[in-house]
Design a protein around this motif. Structure first.
Motif, PDB file in Angstrom:
ATOM      1  N   LEU A  39      22.632 -33.838 -34.204  1.00 12.37           N
ATOM      2  CA  LEU A  39      22.327 -35.226 -34.539  1.00 12.37           C
ATOM      3  C   LEU A  39      21.670 -35.911 -33.348  1.00 12.37           C
ATOM      4  O   LEU A  39      22.338 -36.547 -32.531  1.00 12.37           O
ATOM      5  CB  LEU A  39      23.608 -35.970 -34.937  1.00 12.37           C
ATOM      6  CG  LEU A  39      24.382 -35.433 -36.142  1.00 12.37           C
ATOM      7  CD1 LEU A  39      25.637 -36.258 -36.352  1.00 12.37           C
ATOM      8  CD2 LEU A  39      23.519 -35.450 -37.397  1.00 12.37           C
ATOM      9  N   ILE A  44      23.245 -40.328 -39.842  1.00 14.09           N
ATOM     10  CA  ILE A  44      23.506 -39.189 -40.728  1.00 14.09           C
ATOM     11  C   ILE A  44      22.985 -39.445 -42.136  1.00 14.09           C
ATOM     12  O   ILE A  44      23.227 -40.504 -42.728  1.00 14.09           O
ATOM     13  CB  ILE A  44      25.008 -38.886 -40.787  1.00 14.09           C
ATOM     14  CG1 ILE A  44      25.553 -38.632 -39.380  1.00 14.09           C
ATOM     15  CG2 ILE A  44      25.279 -37.685 -41.687  1.00 14.09           C
ATOM     16  CD1 ILE A  44      27.065 -38.634 -39.310  1.00 14.09           C
ATOM     17  N   SER A  64      25.179 -39.365 -30.498  1.00 12.19           N
ATOM     18  CA  SER A  64      24.311 -38.189 -30.607  1.00 12.19           C
ATOM     19  C   SER A  64      25.058 -36.958 -30.102  1.00 12.19           C
ATOM     20  O   SER A  64      25.885 -37.040 -29.188  1.00 12.19           O
ATOM     21  CB  SER A  64      23.040 -38.389 -29.785  1.00 12.19           C
ATOM     22  OG  SER A  64      22.332 -39.526 -30.230  1.00 12.19           O
ATOM     23  N   ASP A 129      20.425 -35.100 -39.685  1.00 11.37           N
ATOM     24  CA  ASP A 129      20.087 -36.312 -38.960  1.00 11.37           C
ATOM     25  C   ASP A 129      18.940 -37.036 -39.667  1.00 11.37           C
ATOM     26  O   ASP A 129      18.116 -36.413 -40.358  1.00 11.37           O
ATOM     27  CB  ASP A 129      19.668 -35.953 -37.533  1.00 11.37           C
ATOM     28  CG  ASP A 129      19.500 -37.165 -36.642  1.00 11.37           C
ATOM     29  OD1 ASP A 129      20.500 -37.625 -36.082  1.00 11.37           O
ATOM     30  OD2 ASP A 129      18.359 -37.658 -36.528  1.00 11.37           O
TER      31      ASP A 129
END
Length: 217
Positions: A39, A44, A64, A129
């Motif tokens: 990510l 998300i 992150s 992501d």
């Protein structure tokens, strides 16, 4: 309370099988760690990655990093299904869940047991992501009919009766999509944020509505 909240709590407490028995449900659960999701932005997206019907990220942003995705496979006689898919932000145990929402959705608008969810048209769900989602869309636009042969191949190679999984890394990038079969197939499926006893986020989970406790609550 969302109808399966107690069951989702029991999954992380490793008491889900007892919970099923207490509620006169057959079968048992098996955990399967699938892959770590990257990510880069912490935003998300959960959707059907083969059609990208929904592309909005959830309103809550996480730090992150990389997080493991764990599947809860429900076994009943000879059948096995991905009942829940969970992204673990840490190893804390959730004690309650709240709806995972995208911009414009309000939890207060929901009646008891109603939910917001994402649509599935290919029997496949995922986590990725927001930046990955945009790159995946661009990649699909370069192919005929938006089909990604390598993605499809990964899913097919993983097949065990009755589900598939894939950790698809976009070509020439570090961006990945962690995908899995969605329970019994197409439908609309809700996701929830899990909070620990201190009120901190500890997971994100999608319920594929394989188990419905409605008749047993």
């Amino acid at each position: 309370m969302y109808i399966n909240e107690k069951l989702m709590i029991a999954l992380r407490n490793h008491t889900a099988d007892d919970f099923l028995k207490e509620n006169k449900q057959e079968g048992y659960f098996r955990e399967q760690e699938l892959a770590k999701i990257k990510l880069p932005t912490g935003k998300i997206v959960a959707n059907d990655p083969l059609v990208l019907g929904e592309m909005e990220a959830f309103t809550i942003r996480v730090p992150s990093g990389e997080y493991p995705v764990v599947l809860y496979i429900y076994h009943n006689n000879d059948d096995q299904r991905v009942a829940f898919a969970e992204m673990r932000l840490n190893e804390k145990i959730p004690v309650r869940y709240e709806p995972a929402l995208v911009e414009g959705q309000e939890a207060e608008a929901l009646e008891e047991d109603e939910f917001f969810g994402y649509g599935v048209d290919t029997g496949t769900g995922c986590f990725m992501d927001e930046q990955t989602c945009k790159k995946l869309e661009a990649l699909m636009d370069t192919t005929e009919y938006g089909e990604l042969t390598e993605f499809d191949k990964l899913l097919e190679e993983s097949y065990v009766d009755t589900y598939m999984t894939a950790n698809f890394v976009l070509p020439e990038t570090d961006f990945n999509v962690v995908a899995f079969s969605s329970g019994y197939g197409d439908g609309c499926y809700p996701s929830f944020w899990g909070y620990d006893a201190a009120g901190e986020l500890c997971c994100l989970i999608t319920d594929f509505c394989v188990i419905d406790m409605d008749d047993n609550e």
